[in-house]
Design a protein around this motif. Sequence first.
Motif, PDB file in Angstrom:
ATOM      1  N   ILE A  48       0.865  -1.185   0.000  1.00  0.00           N
ATOM      2  CA  ILE A  48       0.000   0.000   0.000  1.00  0.00           C
ATOM      3  C   ILE A  48       0.898   1.231   0.000  1.00  0.00           C
ATOM      4  O   ILE A  48       1.750   1.398   0.875  1.00  0.00           O
ATOM      5  CB  ILE A  48      -0.952   0.009   1.205  1.00  0.00           C
ATOM      6  CG1 ILE A  48      -1.874  -1.223   1.141  1.00  0.00           C
ATOM      7  CG2 ILE A  48      -1.777   1.290   1.228  1.00  0.00           C
ATOM      8  CD1 ILE A  48      -2.838  -1.336   2.310  1.00  0.00           C
ATOM      9  N   GLN A  49       0.722   2.081  -0.992  1.00  0.00           N
ATOM     10  CA  GLN A  49       1.616   3.220  -1.198  1.00  0.00           C
ATOM     11  C   GLN A  49       1.037   4.494  -0.581  1.00  0.00           C
ATOM     12  O   GLN A  49      -0.166   4.580  -0.290  1.00  0.00           O
ATOM     13  CB  GLN A  49       1.835   3.446  -2.698  1.00  0.00           C
ATOM     14  CG  GLN A  49       2.342   2.232  -3.439  1.00  0.00           C
ATOM     15  CD  GLN A  49       3.772   1.898  -3.064  1.00  0.00           C
ATOM     16  OE1 GLN A  49       4.518   2.746  -2.596  1.00  0.00           O
ATOM     17  NE2 GLN A  49       4.168   0.640  -3.283  1.00  0.00           N
ATOM     18  N   GLU A  85       0.506   7.209  -2.069  1.00  0.00           N
ATOM     19  CA  GLU A  85      -0.507   7.828  -2.926  1.00  0.00           C
ATOM     20  C   GLU A  85      -1.878   7.154  -2.775  1.00  0.00           C
ATOM     21  O   GLU A  85      -2.915   7.775  -3.012  1.00  0.00           O
ATOM     22  CB  GLU A  85      -0.075   7.835  -4.396  1.00  0.00           C
ATOM     23  CG  GLU A  85       0.084   6.469  -5.031  1.00  0.00           C
ATOM     24  CD  GLU A  85       1.525   6.030  -5.034  1.00  0.00           C
ATOM     25  OE1 GLU A  85       1.915   5.327  -5.956  1.00  0.00           O
ATOM     26  OE2 GLU A  85       2.265   6.401  -4.102  1.00  0.00           O
ATOM     27  N   ASP A  86      -1.885   5.868  -2.377  1.00  0.00           N
ATOM     28  CA  ASP A  86      -3.164   5.202  -2.088  1.00  0.00           C
ATOM     29  C   ASP A  86      -3.836   5.886  -0.901  1.00  0.00           C
ATOM     30  O   ASP A  86      -5.055   6.142  -0.916  1.00  0.00           O
ATOM     31  CB  ASP A  86      -2.931   3.716  -1.763  1.00  0.00           C
ATOM     32  CG  ASP A  86      -2.340   2.944  -2.923  1.00  0.00           C
ATOM     33  OD1 ASP A  86      -2.675   3.264  -4.076  1.00  0.00           O
ATOM     34  OD2 ASP A  86      -1.554   2.021  -2.680  1.00  0.00           O
ATOM     35  N   TRP A 104      -5.022   9.417  -1.906  1.00  0.00           N
ATOM     36  CA  TRP A 104      -6.248   9.335  -2.715  1.00  0.00           C
ATOM     37  C   TRP A 104      -7.439   9.001  -1.825  1.00  0.00           C
ATOM     38  O   TRP A 104      -8.527   9.571  -1.962  1.00  0.00           O
ATOM     39  CB  TRP A 104      -6.065   8.274  -3.797  1.00  0.00           C
ATOM     40  CG  TRP A 104      -7.096   8.315  -4.879  1.00  0.00           C
ATOM     41  CD1 TRP A 104      -7.049   9.004  -6.049  1.00  0.00           C
ATOM     42  CD2 TRP A 104      -8.351   7.610  -4.886  1.00  0.00           C
ATOM     43  NE1 TRP A 104      -8.190   8.788  -6.791  1.00  0.00           N
ATOM     44  CE2 TRP A 104      -9.009   7.931  -6.093  1.00  0.00           C
ATOM     45  CE3 TRP A 104      -8.988   6.755  -3.991  1.00  0.00           C
ATOM     46  CZ2 TRP A 104     -10.257   7.415  -6.435  1.00  0.00           C
ATOM     47  CZ3 TRP A 104     -10.237   6.245  -4.318  1.00  0.00           C
ATOM     48  CH2 TRP A 104     -10.854   6.578  -5.540  1.00  0.00           C
ATOM     49  N   ALA A 105      -7.234   8.085  -0.872  1.00  0.00           N
ATOM     50  CA  ALA A 105      -8.336   7.652  -0.003  1.00  0.00           C
ATOM     51  C   ALA A 105      -8.866   8.809   0.841  1.00  0.00           C
ATOM     52  O   ALA A 105     -10.083   9.061   0.877  1.00  0.00           O
ATOM     53  CB  ALA A 105      -7.863   6.509   0.895  1.00  0.00           C
ATOM     54  N   LEU A 162      -9.682   3.494   1.863  1.00  0.00           N
ATOM     55  CA  LEU A 162      -8.357   2.989   1.481  1.00  0.00           C
ATOM     56  C   LEU A 162      -8.483   1.791   0.547  1.00  0.00           C
ATOM     57  O   LEU A 162      -7.738   1.683  -0.445  1.00  0.00           O
ATOM     58  CB  LEU A 162      -7.571   2.603   2.735  1.00  0.00           C
ATOM     59  CG  LEU A 162      -6.152   2.078   2.486  1.00  0.00           C
ATOM     60  CD1 LEU A 162      -5.309   3.101   1.736  1.00  0.00           C
ATOM     61  CD2 LEU A 162      -5.475   1.708   3.814  1.00  0.00           C
ATOM     62  N   ALA A 200      -9.290   3.034  -2.923  1.00  0.00           N
ATOM     63  CA  ALA A 200      -8.135   3.634  -3.590  1.00  0.00           C
ATOM     64  C   ALA A 200      -7.153   2.563  -4.057  1.00  0.00           C
ATOM     65  O   ALA A 200      -6.659   2.594  -5.192  1.00  0.00           O
ATOM     66  CB  ALA A 200      -7.437   4.604  -2.648  1.00  0.00           C
ATOM     67  N   LEU A 201      -6.857   1.594  -3.184  1.00  0.00           N
ATOM     68  CA  LEU A 201      -5.918   0.525  -3.524  1.00  0.00           C
ATOM     69  C   LEU A 201      -6.425  -0.307  -4.686  1.00  0.00           C
ATOM     70  O   LEU A 201      -5.687  -0.597  -5.636  1.00  0.00           O
ATOM     71  CB  LEU A 201      -5.679  -0.359  -2.292  1.00  0.00           C
ATOM     72  CG  LEU A 201      -4.819  -1.616  -2.541  1.00  0.00           C
ATOM     73  CD1 LEU A 201      -3.407  -1.232  -2.960  1.00  0.00           C
ATOM     74  CD2 LEU A 201      -4.786  -2.487  -1.280  1.00  0.00           C
ATOM     75  N   THR A 245      -8.514   0.472  -6.996  1.00  0.00           N
ATOM     76  CA  THR A 245      -8.483   1.239  -8.250  1.00  0.00           C
ATOM     77  C   THR A 245      -7.089   1.183  -8.866  1.00  0.00           C
ATOM     78  O   THR A 245      -6.926   0.965 -10.063  1.00  0.00           O
ATOM     79  CB  THR A 245      -8.893   2.702  -7.997  1.00  0.00           C
ATOM     80  OG1 THR A 245     -10.218   2.742  -7.472  1.00  0.00           O
ATOM     81  CG2 THR A 245      -8.828   3.504  -9.290  1.00  0.00           C
ATOM     82  N   ARG A 246      -6.069   1.380  -8.036  1.00  0.00           N
ATOM     83  CA  ARG A 246      -4.686   1.326  -8.560  1.00  0.00           C
ATOM     84  C   ARG A 246      -4.335  -0.071  -9.062  1.00  0.00           C
ATOM     85  O   ARG A 246      -3.680  -0.219 -10.100  1.00  0.00           O
ATOM     86  CB  ARG A 246      -3.690   1.751  -7.478  1.00  0.00           C
ATOM     87  CG  ARG A 246      -2.228   1.648  -7.950  1.00  0.00           C
ATOM     88  CD  ARG A 246      -1.275   2.330  -7.003  1.00  0.00           C
ATOM     89  NE  ARG A 246      -1.161   1.678  -5.722  1.00  0.00           N
ATOM     90  CZ  ARG A 246      -0.301   0.669  -5.462  1.00  0.00           C
ATOM     91  NH1 ARG A 246       0.470   0.197  -6.421  1.00  0.00           N
ATOM     92  NH2 ARG A 246      -0.245   0.145  -4.256  1.00  0.00           N
TER      93      ARG A 246
END
Length: 775
Positions: A77-78, A80-81, A84-85, A103, A106-107, A109-110
């Motif tokens: 999990i980055q 940016e995740d 974004w969340a 979260l 967001a994860l 989606t990536r």
Amino acid sequence: MNLSPAELALQKALQETSITLTAQEEPRLLKLIARNLQPEQTEIPPATFNKLLCIVRRKDWAKHLNKQIQKENKHWIQSEDIAWAVSFIHDPSPNEESLQSALDQALHTRLRQSGKSANDAFQTLYTDLLDSGKPIIGSKSLRLMAQDVALAFNLEPDDTEHFIEDIIYQEQKQQQKDHEIHQKARDRKKDEIKKQREWEDSLVSFKEIPTLLHCSHKEVLRWIAENKIPVAQKIKKHGKDIWRFDPKEIKALRPQISNWRNGSPVKEKKNAFINLGDLNIKNKVLASVAAMDRFAGHFVTARSLKRRITIVTGPTNSGKSYTALKTMAESESGIALAPLRLLAHEFKEALNERDIATSLKTGEERQLIPNSKFLAATVEMCPMDNPVDVALIDEAQMLTDPDRGAAWTAAIMGVPARHVFVLGSPECIPIVKNIARLCDDPWEEISLQRKSVLQTASSPIRLNQLHAGDALIAFSRREVLDLRAILMQKGHRVAVIYGALSPEVRRAEAKRFNDGEAEILIATDAIGMGLNLSIKRVIFSTIYKFDGTSRRLLTSQEVKQIGGRAGRYGKHETGTVGLLAGAGDPDFIRRQLEAAPEKQKDLRPLVQPDSDIVQLIANEINSDSLFGVLTRLKRAVLRPDDPNYRLAPMEETFAIASALEGVQGLELKNRWTYSVCPVDDRDNGIQRLIRWAADHAAGKTVAAPSSGKLPNPSQASRQELERAEKRHKRLVAWRWLSLRFPDIYPDLESAEKTTRELNDWIESVLRQQRRKAEL
């Protein structure tokens, strides 16, 4: 006490919502409310208040989520995740479930963007994780990661379980294979070290040779001088040279004694060439067999020519390349050797502009023009066989570089040209002259002066004093991107150049700057070679640089090389070099620019073996171990105090060779090829290379690395940019190997297409001139 409109609005909003603020939240929220209030307004709509409070609380939510993923060891999990969340949470008081749901969204989606299928997405995610330097995850975390991927792709429960179990099985199988390779490598290295020690222990001193050969000491000395008796090892002890000999090889010489006594002694020339095709050479000093202590003699074609060397020196913007290219263009054939692929392209284009069809050869690409007698190449790709009229070898100051200096030595000694132009800064003159001496080549020197005036700034330069045509110099990717963000916030249009960018992206960024699309260039010392840049002022943001070992002051050569980019001839009559305010002593830049050329402490050129030498040593010591060959080379073939040459450190080559010991079924020459493949161990490069080599040994093909699905450039974070750069590095190594093992690394065309897509995406990200908000 009168309250401000913002304070009144905040007070009313808190009464209506019953929300409690922390001491840290209140001043930040007041600032946001003040910006959103209209004149004379003292109230703020509830929806706007909630939105502003969410903005204030995002950092705390992000910290909470980050602690949670650290606790659960979810390294995939980055940041940016998380960013974004929390940006899509609109409830100022979310519960734990709401935060986790955001979260997950967001994860997922990536993950859906990173591959066409769940398996593709997992492989991309896992490879990125390994290359980021994060800890290797255990089976529990591996299961959770696979589960996240399955949820992202909405797999059915049965399919999810099958997918997870298959991932676990494949990873356990790979880890077992990695372990076996590592164990085998460790065992073989122990064996080779033991053999080396046993061999060294078996060596005898000079005084024992007369007894072994039934001759006199005087005869022994004469035959050693004639290279008839091999000196197995030369060491220095208490300031004295000590020669040691292999008794087995000495005894084998007995039948030749009578011939030696009856014949007249002939002393070999210092650089006499040993026939590298004769694999039956016996009873020679290993150094002679490998031609390392007479390295110039290794290049038989160059030694057969009547060569002359012209050393062309001068500062940046003095026309060194122009001088050599002009002579080359007037000849019948030529080779232009550059330090970078980008500069090799520029040499090719410069010759093409003179209507000379020119081929191109670099580590990862070939553009061969039928019947062309001209070639532009990187230094490592220097051809040693077909004679030409003129050769150009640029940036000769690289001779002292521990990582690549040996390539310049080989190129200058081995390029088969009748007239060799060696270009560089004045610092290179003594070592190039020494190489000319070792090659028995006559030399002449041309010293050029700078074509435009170079001056130092009268005072330190502040960030708000930067203007169009300035180049700001930093010495790390992070510093470059940090400065880019700051300048974009100030409204500047910015281009960047740093080492992790491909030559294609560097050229695109340089073009944006030269064309005025970007006002300011921010760069590392990557601009020091291979780019034509229309810079008015070079401004150093620091006078220190981390060189891989320590943080040190910039050398005068570095300041001259980079600072000399200011005031490009034909564009600016004067170039200015300065220092950013607060970066250090303002006079430092002036002193370094005015300093005399630095004297090299050691003028012996760096050398390293090639595949022929490696094979010969292997035959001589009866070993198929690359680690064993390199160990013998380092310990016995070329002694540290050799008067003419220095063995290059070859640390990464040794590391790869050591790891390759565990890969069975790979020929020695192929091991050598893998050991010099361009990889970066900071990005898991060696482990990935060993896996590819193991597949090669097993007869399996190696698929080209994927670029993954890339997000919209306008929404890309710094972490996503870095991942793309690392994916590009994987492709560079894969393409390099594909040119050497096309059957194992097939579909080069597809890999080149993926590389172009990555380059285009990276350049699109760098073109974005509006800073994306990052936590």
